[in-house]
Motif scaffolding. Structure first.
Motif, PDB file in Angstrom:
ATOM      1  N   ALA A  13       0.829  -1.205   0.000  1.00 48.50           N
ATOM      2  CA  ALA A  13       0.000   0.000   0.000  1.00 48.50           C
ATOM      3  C   ALA A  13       0.866   1.259   0.000  1.00 48.50           C
ATOM      4  O   ALA A  13       0.628   2.191  -0.783  1.00 48.50           O
ATOM      5  N   ILE A  14       1.888   1.278   0.835  1.00 49.81           N
ATOM      6  CA  ILE A  14       2.755   2.461   0.913  1.00 49.81           C
ATOM      7  C   ILE A  14       3.538   2.637  -0.383  1.00 49.81           C
ATOM      8  O   ILE A  14       3.587   3.723  -0.969  1.00 49.81           O
ATOM      9  N   GLY A  15       4.169   1.563  -0.842  1.00 49.14           N
ATOM     10  CA  GLY A  15       4.985   1.661  -2.046  1.00 49.14           C
ATOM     11  C   GLY A  15       4.172   1.950  -3.290  1.00 49.14           C
ATOM     12  O   GLY A  15       4.596   2.709  -4.166  1.00 49.14           O
ATOM     13  N   ALA A  16       2.964   1.362  -3.388  1.00 46.79           N
ATOM     14  CA  ALA A  16       2.134   1.579  -4.574  1.00 46.79           C
ATOM     15  C   ALA A  16       1.631   3.012  -4.641  1.00 46.79           C
ATOM     16  O   ALA A  16       1.639   3.629  -5.719  1.00 46.79           O
ATOM     17  N   VAL A  17       1.186   3.549  -3.514  1.00 44.31           N
ATOM     18  CA  VAL A  17       0.711   4.938  -3.509  1.00 44.31           C
ATOM     19  C   VAL A  17       1.837   5.894  -3.890  1.00 44.31           C
ATOM     20  O   VAL A  17       1.658   6.794  -4.729  1.00 44.31           O
ATOM     21  N   ALA A  18       3.016   5.694  -3.300  1.00 44.93           N
ATOM     22  CA  ALA A  18       4.157   6.557  -3.641  1.00 44.93           C
ATOM     23  C   ALA A  18       4.539   6.402  -5.107  1.00 44.93           C
ATOM     24  O   ALA A  18       4.843   7.387  -5.794  1.00 44.93           O
TER      25      ALA A  18
END
Length: 284
Positions: free
Chosen positions: A98-103
């Motif tokens: 979730a963190i990596g995809a949003v960034a």
């Protein structure tokens, strides 16, 4: 007269339903057949290896036969260890994803949409992408400690780069004629993005997210080597230290199943977004 018209309309609806029903049933049978076909290769390999050990062609000491691996999985499931370790691994992967995809989506969109931002941002990110994942481990431990934050951060880094590259590349590879069509119809920037650019980018974005999710499962192994006491990576380390090859292979199989289920759910969730596509894949 009206009665005849109603009869004709009713007959037409029945005819359409009759034509649609076989088509749906045929697609359902084809879908079930493709699912069953996907199981043939692993089942064939498992049976061949089991037969090789049974007939004495191999001792099965370093690579246990499927019967022993299944027994190990069953034992781990009965004690609850398998579910606890699988859940912890899945939680780490999903959080980091979730963190990596949003960034990746945000920076990829900015980089693909603006030449100035791309020239400013992309060289640094490309240099960081070349750093091996294991090189981040001591730095994250120093910054974030040995607990969950450092593990999630490592997974997020692994997810970020394929998503960033996929989104930026999809935007940069858009057909210029699509944008010109939007200008002809006098669409605003928001309308152009929503009605033309976003649908055109979505197929590549889904592929980028799938690549990121796959790398998330790869990076979680390195993350769980960082002093973890739970997770499928811990089962791998424990099996190696205790000399249990059946536990190692069982953990690998659990990784494979968990990754495949997560990837399938992502594909199913993205289907409504790319249903408009008329590609060769849909017809083969």
């Amino acid at each position: 007269m009206s009665g005849n018209a109603e009869t004709v309309a009713w007959s037409s609806q029945e005819g359409a339903a009759a034509l649609a029903a076989p088509d749906f049933a045929e697609k359902r049978r084809a879908f079930d057949g493709r699912i069953l076909l996907g199981f043939l290769l692993p089942i064939a390999i498992a049976l061949l290896w089991e037969a090789a050990v049974y007939f004495g062609l191999s001792q099965g000491r370093l690579i246990p036969p499927p019967s022993r691996i299944l027994a190990t999985l069953e034992a781990l499931a009965k004690t609850g260890e398998l579910w606890a370790h699988s859940w912890m691994t899945l939680w780490r992967v999903l959080t980091g994803f979730a963190i990596g995809a949003v960034a990746g989506i945000v920076l990829g969109t900015l980089s693909g949409s603006s030449r100035t931002i791309r020239q400013f941002l992309d060289p640094t990110l490309q240099a960081l992408r070349a750093i091996p994942s294991i090189a981040w481990v001591p730095l994250f431990i120093l910054w974030l400690g040995i607990f969950e934050a450092s593990k999630v951060a490592l997974i997020a880094v692994g997810v970020f780069f394929p998503v960033y590259l996929g989104i930026a590349g999809a935007i940069l590879s858009l057909d210029r004629k699509l944008v010109e069509v939007g200008h002809v119809f006098r669409l605003s920037r928001l309308q152009l993005a929503r009605r033309i650019l976003l649908p055109a980018v979505l197929p590549e974005a889904v592929i980028a997210l799938r690549s990121g999710l796959g790398l998330g499962f790869m990076f979680v192994v390195a993350a769980e080597f960082m002093g973890a006491s739970e997770g499928l990576g811990y089962l791998l380390v424990d099996g190696q230290q205790m000399g249990k090859p059946d536990q190692i292979v069982a953990a690998i199989i659990a990784f494979a199943l968990l990754g495949k289920i997560a990837d399938s759910l992502l594909v199913v969730a993205s289907m409504p977004l790319v249903r408009w596509q008329d590609t060769v894949r849909e017809r083969l």
